[in-house]
Structure formats: C-alpha cells, structure tokens
Design a protein around this motif. Sequence first.
Motif, PDB file in Angstrom:
ATOM      1  N   MET A 113      -7.344  30.978   0.474  1.00  0.00           N
ATOM      2  CA  MET A 113      -6.585  31.437   1.638  1.00  0.00           C
ATOM      3  C   MET A 113      -7.364  31.125   2.909  1.00  0.00           C
ATOM      4  N   PRO A 114      -6.676  30.709   3.990  1.00  0.00           N
ATOM      5  CA  PRO A 114      -7.378  30.525   5.261  1.00  0.00           C
ATOM      6  C   PRO A 114      -8.012  31.828   5.718  1.00  0.00           C
ATOM      7  N   VAL A 115      -9.102  31.724   6.430  1.00  0.00           N
ATOM      8  CA  VAL A 115      -9.785  32.935   6.900  1.00  0.00           C
ATOM      9  C   VAL A 115      -8.932  33.706   7.900  1.00  0.00           C
ATOM     10  N   THR A 116      -7.904  33.064   8.456  1.00  0.00           N
ATOM     11  CA  THR A 116      -7.026  33.705   9.436  1.00  0.00           C
ATOM     12  C   THR A 116      -5.879  34.475   8.788  1.00  0.00           C
ATOM     13  N   THR A 117      -5.810  34.482   7.465  1.00  0.00           N
ATOM     14  CA  THR A 117      -4.727  35.179   6.766  1.00  0.00           C
ATOM     15  C   THR A 117      -4.768  36.673   7.074  1.00  0.00           C
ATOM     16  N   PRO A 118      -3.611  37.300   7.369  1.00  0.00           N
ATOM     17  CA  PRO A 118      -3.613  38.747   7.619  1.00  0.00           C
ATOM     18  C   PRO A 118      -4.261  39.514   6.481  1.00  0.00           C
ATOM     19  N   LEU A 119      -5.046  40.526   6.850  1.00  0.00           N
ATOM     20  CA  LEU A 119      -5.824  41.288   5.876  1.00  0.00           C
ATOM     21  C   LEU A 119      -4.948  41.888   4.784  1.00  0.00           C
ATOM     22  N   VAL A 120      -3.751  42.353   5.143  1.00  0.00           N
ATOM     23  CA  VAL A 120      -2.887  42.987   4.158  1.00  0.00           C
ATOM     24  C   VAL A 120      -2.558  42.031   3.019  1.00  0.00           C
ATOM     25  N   ARG A 131      -8.990  35.857  -8.192  1.00  0.00           N
ATOM     26  CA  ARG A 131     -10.202  35.560  -7.433  1.00  0.00           C
ATOM     27  C   ARG A 131      -9.764  34.927  -6.119  1.00  0.00           C
ATOM     28  N   VAL A 132     -10.153  35.526  -5.002  1.00  0.00           N
ATOM     29  CA  VAL A 132      -9.750  35.042  -3.684  1.00  0.00           C
ATOM     30  C   VAL A 132     -10.913  34.315  -3.022  1.00  0.00           C
ATOM     31  N   VAL A 133     -10.639  33.102  -2.544  1.00  0.00           N
ATOM     32  CA  VAL A 133     -11.619  32.313  -1.806  1.00  0.00           C
ATOM     33  C   VAL A 133     -11.074  32.115  -0.398  1.00  0.00           C
ATOM     34  N   LEU A 134     -11.785  32.619   0.608  1.00  0.00           N
ATOM     35  CA  LEU A 134     -11.383  32.413   2.003  1.00  0.00           C
ATOM     36  C   LEU A 134     -12.076  31.162   2.516  1.00  0.00           C
ATOM     37  N   HIS A 135     -11.264  30.194   2.956  1.00  0.00           N
ATOM     38  CA  HIS A 135     -11.845  28.909   3.363  1.00  0.00           C
ATOM     39  C   HIS A 135     -10.992  28.272   4.444  1.00  0.00           C
ATOM     40  N   GLY A 136     -11.619  27.902   5.566  1.00  0.00           N
ATOM     41  CA  GLY A 136     -10.948  27.158   6.627  1.00  0.00           C
ATOM     42  C   GLY A 136     -10.052  28.024   7.489  1.00  0.00           C
ATOM     43  N   ASP A 137      -9.664  27.443   8.607  1.00  0.00           N
ATOM     44  CA  ASP A 137      -8.792  28.150   9.541  1.00  0.00           C
ATOM     45  C   ASP A 137      -7.321  27.842   9.310  1.00  0.00           C
ATOM     46  N   THR A 138      -7.015  26.786   8.566  1.00  0.00           N
ATOM     47  CA  THR A 138      -5.638  26.358   8.375  1.00  0.00           C
ATOM     48  C   THR A 138      -5.341  26.133   6.895  1.00  0.00           C
ATOM     49  N   LEU A 139      -4.051  25.975   6.599  1.00  0.00           N
ATOM     50  CA  LEU A 139      -3.644  25.672   5.236  1.00  0.00           C
ATOM     51  C   LEU A 139      -4.147  24.308   4.791  1.00  0.00           C
ATOM     52  N   VAL A 140      -4.273  23.378   5.732  1.00  0.00           N
ATOM     53  CA  VAL A 140      -4.779  22.047   5.386  1.00  0.00           C
ATOM     54  C   VAL A 140      -6.200  22.153   4.837  1.00  0.00           C
TER      55      VAL A 140
END
Length: 424
Positions: A113-120, A131-140
């Motif tokens: 998921m992008p790091v900008t994804t809403p916390l909820v 398992r959630v991996v936060l990566h990048g600012d965009t879906l690309v």
Amino acid sequence: METLAKSDPRAGQAHAIAPADVQRAAEVIRGHVLRTPLVPSPCLSELTGAEVWVKHENMQATGAFKERGAVNKLAGLDADERRRGVVAMSAGNHAQAVAYHARRFGVPATIVMPVTTPLVKVENTRAHGARVVLHGDTLVEAAEEARRLEREGSLVLVHPYDDPAVMAGQGTVALEMLDEVPDLDCLVVPIGGGGLISGIAVAAKARRPGIEVIGVEAALYPSFHNAIHGGDRPIGGPTLAEGIAVKTVGRLTLPIVRDLVGAIVLVDEPAIERAVHACATLQRTMAEGAGAAGLAAMLAEPERFRGKRVGLVLCGGNIDARLLASVMVRELERKNCIASLRIKAQDRPGILGRVASRLGELGANILEVSHSRLFLDVPAKGVTIDVTIETRDRAHTAEIFTALAEDGYDPLRVDAQGLSESAY
C-alpha cells in the motif's frame, strides 16, 4: 476465463472478457459476497432530476465492490498457487478485499500500500490477517514493489483491475442491477483503473444493448479521459476520491472503456464533497469520495441525466470519520449554514454578552467566539469579536448580517481567505 471475447463492432480488437465470463463469475462468487441491495432514492431523484436507483456496494463485508473480483480470482487458484500465496497492491479497498477473502480461503496474502493510504484502510487490512507493506507515495511505486515481491517469493499477483478474473468479478454488479431493474437507461460508474466499469460495460451491454454506461473520474486524475480523447490534462494532486486516483489506465480495461463507455465525466473536489454530504444526509449512507463520484457527476452535469432512469453504483464507503466530519462541516459552510463574522466595537463592559444575546434573539447558534483587544487596526479602547455561527440557511445568514448592521455593529464576513470586502 482467459478466452478472449469478440469485440464490439466499433472496435478492431478483442476484449479481455466476454459476457459469459461475467456470468460464470456470478456463479463463482455466489455465497461468498453479499448480493447488495439496489434501492430507489426519492431524495437523490429530487436533487438530480433523474429517477435514481442506488446499488449499495458499501454494504459488502469490507465496505466496497472489490470483494467480487478478489473472490473470483482467488477461487481460480490451484493448490500450489494457494500454498505460495498472493500479493496485491492497493490504496485500500482492493487490499481489504484480498486480505479478507484470502484468509477465508486459507491463502497467505501480502498487500503493498502507498504510504499515503488512509490509516483506516491500512489498519483494516492488517486486521484481516494480511502482511502489509507500506511503500511509495503512489500506486505506481506500490505496484513496482508488488512486482518485486511477486518475483522473489513466487507469489500470485492479484491486480486491482488489469486482470480478466478481477474484471469479470466486478461486472457481476451490472447483472444484479439489471436483474432487479431491467429497464435502467443509464449506469453511472466511478473509474479508477477501469476494472469495475469494464466488467459492468461488458455485462450490461450484452444484457441491454441500448443502455448507456457513463464513467466518472476525479478531475485531478483524468487518466482515461486523456487516453481516450488524446488529451494532456495534468494528473495528480490530493483528492477526496483516493480510491480512483489512478495515473495509469489498464492495458486490458482501456479497449473496453473506449468501445463500450458512452462518456467520461470529470468531477472536481467540491462536487465530490457535495456528493459525499448528500449520501450521508439524503441517502443516509456512508460513501467515500470514490463511492460518491457517480452522484458528483449527476450534480455536475444534471442535464445529461435529467428524466432518465439511472443506476448509481455507490462503490465504497470506507471514509475516515474525521474526514467525513470535515466534509460535512465544509458543506454547511458552502451553504452558508455556518458563517464567521467580525465585529469591531468600543471596549465596554458587557459588549460580548450583548452581541451573544442579540445573535440568540436572531436564531443563530454560536459555535465559536474569539474576543481580542490586541489587533493593531483596532483603537486602544476598542475590541474585535470574531464569532462563528450556525444558521438555518443562506437567507437566514443574510438576515442576521442585516440585523446586526442595523444595530450598528457593522459585521464583516470572515471566510477562508480572511475578511471579505462586504458584510455579506
């Protein structure tokens, strides 16, 4: 599912899915996802001038339509693929859908998921066991990481839109709508990567060839509009409709949208906010920005839909509570049901009480008040009183300003940019 369908006569190429694929997907997902209600909406009909029927995909277990495509894809995995697990990239709803049903099917799931994804949406995805991996600012950027994990871990990629099984699963929305109201004139569908609208268009056009399918994009993310019309509108920026904030159109979805979608309406942020507010206050339902995009299009271009029987796909309801609260208050401000004013007066005992009492007599509810003697544009013996009030409507607000002016208070309107030039 991999069999290519014959294209629409207007096109010179095959489509990735056929109506039969959507029909098979309906059988696969039966019992795994909710057959959501399609209900008439007298209030939205009155607001838009059309006969509106709302498909409540926000009532799915994870709050959005994405479960349909996720189940159809996961159900088609063989034993070895289920053992290795799946990976998906998503800004939220696809993530939750894959995580939720992967756990049901006993399939390990990794979600990027992008790091900008809403916390909820991040927390809900984790709660479903992925398992959630936060990566990048965009879906690309998230997609690049998902592809890397796919290669390194021999995982199966569950693409949010550019996958025939996912597209066919999403198309089951149209089958249910036309089962219940066969004579709909138009379907209004939000567009992100195009999985939902491509599945819906294939299914709906096969069932009712004359039906019009209208796509809706956030004006800040006109990806399909650019691709189809050869435009170069800028893409990017903060949008309330983050669920359809997609910069790159699907390779498989684009031909279907080009051939079967009648028009794409671009909606700006105020229209999306207004639609979210209308869903909450008139339809009594939760809609995220992307979920309300269809209604935003009807509000932005009412003449396009006036007098028609319109099926509105409310595709998701996962909106952060604080964001929803902000949207509700902002809409009240747009309607002038909340207004801020500044009064300058001589600093005499009881002045604040007299102003508050007068506002009460005029029917205003005081939400906030600030009393200051320190502004340099106020005489040393003067005072400024900034008051935010709640009123019935625009006309009531105007009456209050007029009455205060007649009382000698000379109120000035304070808006987001500061003091206005006139009282009202």
